[in-house]
Design an enzyme around this catalytic site. Sequence first.
Site, PDB file in Angstrom:
ATOM      1  N   LYS A   1      -3.280   1.749  -3.445  1.00  0.00           N
ATOM      2  CA  LYS A   1      -4.547   1.041  -3.663  1.00  0.00           C
ATOM      3  C   LYS A   1      -5.496   1.513  -2.567  1.00  0.00           C
ATOM      4  O   LYS A   1      -5.463   1.011  -1.442  1.00  0.00           O
ATOM      5  CB  LYS A   1      -4.283  -0.455  -3.571  1.00  0.00           C
TER       6      LYS A   1
ATOM      7  N   GLU B   1      -0.373  -1.548   9.795  1.00  0.00           N
ATOM      8  CA  GLU B   1      -1.128  -0.788  10.808  1.00  0.00           C
ATOM      9  C   GLU B   1      -2.516  -1.407  10.848  1.00  0.00           C
ATOM     10  O   GLU B   1      -3.297  -1.253   9.901  1.00  0.00           O
ATOM     11  CB  GLU B   1      -1.239   0.688  10.403  1.00  0.00           C
TER      12      GLU B   1
ATOM     13  N   CYS C   1      -9.053   3.467  13.918  1.00  0.00           N
ATOM     14  CA  CYS C   1      -8.294   2.334  14.442  1.00  0.00           C
ATOM     15  C   CYS C   1      -7.995   2.538  15.913  1.00  0.00           C
ATOM     16  O   CYS C   1      -7.932   1.597  16.682  1.00  0.00           O
ATOM     17  CB  CYS C   1      -7.005   2.201  13.658  1.00  0.00           C
TER      18      CYS C   1
ATOM     19  N   GLU D   1     -12.877  -5.810  17.742  1.00  0.00           N
ATOM     20  CA  GLU D   1     -13.005  -4.435  17.254  1.00  0.00           C
ATOM     21  C   GLU D   1     -14.398  -4.249  16.639  1.00  0.00           C
ATOM     22  O   GLU D   1     -14.801  -5.032  15.781  1.00  0.00           O
ATOM     23  CB  GLU D   1     -11.933  -4.195  16.199  1.00  0.00           C
TER      24      GLU D   1
HETATM   25  P1  NAD Z   1      -9.728  -4.039   5.215  1.00  0.00           P
HETATM   26  O1  NAD Z   1      -8.638  -4.797   5.881  1.00  0.00           O
HETATM   27  O2  NAD Z   1     -10.950  -4.742   4.817  1.00  0.00           O
HETATM   28  O3  NAD Z   1      -9.179  -3.345   3.873  1.00  0.00           O
HETATM   29  C1  NAD Z   1      -8.036  -2.525   3.870  1.00  0.00           C
HETATM   30  C2  NAD Z   1      -7.516  -2.430   2.442  1.00  0.00           C
HETATM   31  O4  NAD Z   1      -7.063  -3.718   2.035  1.00  0.00           O
HETATM   32  C3  NAD Z   1      -8.560  -2.006   1.417  1.00  0.00           C
HETATM   33  O5  NAD Z   1      -7.961  -1.186   0.447  1.00  0.00           O
HETATM   34  C4  NAD Z   1      -8.972  -3.338   0.807  1.00  0.00           C
HETATM   35  O6  NAD Z   1      -9.496  -3.212  -0.492  1.00  0.00           O
HETATM   36  C5  NAD Z   1      -7.650  -4.074   0.798  1.00  0.00           C
HETATM   37  N1  NAD Z   1      -7.751  -5.537   0.744  1.00  0.00           N
HETATM   38  C6  NAD Z   1      -8.815  -6.325   1.036  1.00  0.00           C
HETATM   39  N2  NAD Z   1      -8.483  -7.632   0.852  1.00  0.00           N
HETATM   40  C7  NAD Z   1      -7.195  -7.659   0.474  1.00  0.00           C
HETATM   41  C8  NAD Z   1      -6.255  -8.705   0.198  1.00  0.00           C
HETATM   42  N3  NAD Z   1      -6.600  -9.983   0.238  1.00  0.00           N
HETATM   43  N4  NAD Z   1      -4.986  -8.368  -0.124  1.00  0.00           N
HETATM   44  C9  NAD Z   1      -4.602  -7.067  -0.157  1.00  0.00           C
HETATM   45  N5  NAD Z   1      -5.435  -6.034   0.088  1.00  0.00           N
HETATM   46  C10 NAD Z   1      -6.707  -6.328   0.416  1.00  0.00           C
HETATM   47  O7  NAD Z   1     -10.015  -2.814   6.202  1.00  0.00           O
HETATM   48  P2  NAD Z   1     -11.174  -1.745   6.074  1.00  0.00           P
HETATM   49  O8  NAD Z   1     -12.450  -2.433   6.418  1.00  0.00           O
HETATM   50  O9  NAD Z   1     -11.036  -1.007   4.792  1.00  0.00           O
HETATM   51  O10 NAD Z   1     -10.763  -0.734   7.259  1.00  0.00           O
HETATM   52  C11 NAD Z   1     -11.081  -0.947   8.584  1.00  0.00           C
HETATM   53  C12 NAD Z   1      -9.930  -1.604   9.322  1.00  0.00           C
HETATM   54  O11 NAD Z   1      -8.755  -0.822   9.202  1.00  0.00           O
HETATM   55  C13 NAD Z   1     -10.185  -1.707  10.808  1.00  0.00           C
HETATM   56  O12 NAD Z   1      -9.817  -2.973  11.275  1.00  0.00           O
HETATM   57  C14 NAD Z   1      -9.274  -0.656  11.404  1.00  0.00           C
HETATM   58  O13 NAD Z   1      -8.872  -0.862  12.717  1.00  0.00           O
HETATM   59  C15 NAD Z   1      -8.131  -0.670  10.477  1.00  0.00           C
HETATM   60  N6  NAD Z   1      -7.408   0.596  10.542  1.00  0.00           N
HETATM   61  C16 NAD Z   1      -6.182   0.619  11.160  1.00  0.00           C
HETATM   62  C17 NAD Z   1      -5.497   1.815  11.291  1.00  0.00           C
HETATM   63  C18 NAD Z   1      -4.141   1.880  11.966  1.00  0.00           C
HETATM   64  O14 NAD Z   1      -3.421   2.832  11.733  1.00  0.00           O
HETATM   65  N7  NAD Z   1      -3.774   0.919  12.767  1.00  0.00           N
HETATM   66  C19 NAD Z   1      -6.048   2.979  10.774  1.00  0.00           C
HETATM   67  C20 NAD Z   1      -7.301   2.921  10.166  1.00  0.00           C
HETATM   68  C21 NAD Z   1      -7.948   1.712  10.049  1.00  0.00           C
END
Ligand code: NAD
Length: 508
Positions: A194, A269, A303, A401
């Site tokens: 997804k 992650e 991240c 963040e």
């Molecule tokens: P997000 O948490 O908003 O979304 C991540 C994914 O989850 C997307 O595909 C989104 O559609 C999905 N999602 C949203 N609500 C959901 C739910 N209720 N249940 C299941 N899935 C759901 O994150 P984002 O804004 O897309 O990305 C930025 C974040 O990702 C930042 O906090 C960043 O630090 C983190 N990130 C972490 C790493 C790592 O390896 N630690 C790497 C990249 C990004």
Amino acid sequence: MTAPSRTDTPDGTGQPGTGSLPHFPMVIDGQRVQAASGRSYQTVDPFVGEPWATAADADADDVDLAVSAARRALSGPWGKLTGFGRARLLRRVGDIIARDADYLAELETRDTGKLAREMRGQLAAIPEWFYYYAGLADKLEGSTIPVDKPNFLVYTRLEPAGVVAAIVPWNSPLLLLCWKLAPALAAGCTVVAKPSDYTPISTLELAARVEEAGVPAGVFNVVTGFGPAVGKALAAHPGVDKIAFTGSTRVGAEVARAAAANITGTVLELGGKSAHVVFADADLDAACNGIIAGVFAATGQTCMAGSRLLVDRGIHDQLVGKIVARAETIKVGDPTATETEMGPLANEPQYAKVLSFFSSAPAQGATVATGGAAVTSLGGYFVLPTVLTNVSPDMTVACEEVFGPVLAVIPFDSEEEAIELANGTRYGLAGAVWTKDIHRGHRVAHALKAGTVWINAYRVVGPDVPFGGFGLSGIGRENGIEAVREYTQTKAIWVELSGGTRDPFTLG
Ligand code: NAD
């Protein structure tokens, strides 16, 4: 500027694929399919702030189909392959990604607004994940256990975890997906991916390449759409055996709650607030370079962004001067131009979030040493590389963040204070120590509560090195040998050798 819209389709008919924008259907069980509801949505190019493609707006019904397909595939030809057979397919996937790296990178830039050269670099590296895990697919060895019962042979098998839900964010869509896909396939799992609703297209195009490599239908499925509908349904689906999630800590916690209801294992992650710790003896040019890479590369949308700079008070002004001077020469603009160093933020909510820090940080007492503003002349979601001084550890910008190009600088007076400040957040994804003192370098690296610590470097990763977080930054590890173990489960087999019987009313 338009955010992805649930209701608009290119021609306003509400039907997918009939307008002027290219439409990319989902991939379920080897078929190209539309959402069961017939709905689609537009994805926006953040450089121009205009829609450029459409994808299916899936919901729980589509998730159900994808999970069923993935479950069926476990007992089809895929489930019968040996590790050698899976390894051959993984190597082919890597080769095909390498062949089409430029095309996939172009799609990534279109959806994320990230620099073409950064995405080309990522796509050039992604095949290595498939080659590395191909090398492990045929080495998933159990063990024989010399138990204290001479009439028993006991051995273990590492069996595939089953159906994996891979939920990924928008900042590095394919890289972060492949950190899950390659080890999951190596372990013999099947996958329902997804992608973020902001960046679905490259993942759909990856699916075509996985298929071309000969991976059977149903092994890799892609559902597209919005988190609260399709992501939530996937995380809560009882047919999913393992959830590999990358994203924010807030959504990660929701995913963990959904997983708990089904006792589904997770690899999470999540976010970070990583610190550079710079001592007075450091090579300041190297440190400046690493700090720039840590927080301004990818417009800070990583991240592992090194968003806090903890610096020995004695060199504070000198180092900040160097960083500000370099930040002010960063070329902000068209992500596809070779000379550009910082592109736009990837979407409107992220842009609004970064702008909110530009007002809240000075209001709380921080000083804007450089930046602190949007670049409105460029259109799109552009902001300036920003350095904030006079930051105290309790300010929002030091704790939360930003996920944007904003560096918060805090001075320290001793090694102990530096460690305390570095560990003073609930996150623990990464960090760096800058010093020429080998003893101090290791000592401080050991003391930092973070899953990755670089000494005199920043933002280096590889398929062979575990990556993951402490604290609010996550659970489990991606990359390295540890990651493939996340997608297996251990079965212990006891074989009675004597043919005798025993007292049925005592534990053996
Ligand atoms: P997000 O948490 O908003 O979304 C991540 C994914 O989850 C997307 O595909 C989104 O559609 C999905 N999602 C949203 N609500 C959901 C739910 N209720 N249940 C299941 N899935 C759901 O994150 P984002 O804004 O897309 O990305 C930025 C974040 O990702 C930042 O906090 C960043 O630090 C983190 N990130 C972490 C790493 C790592 O390896 N630690 C790497 C990249 C990004």
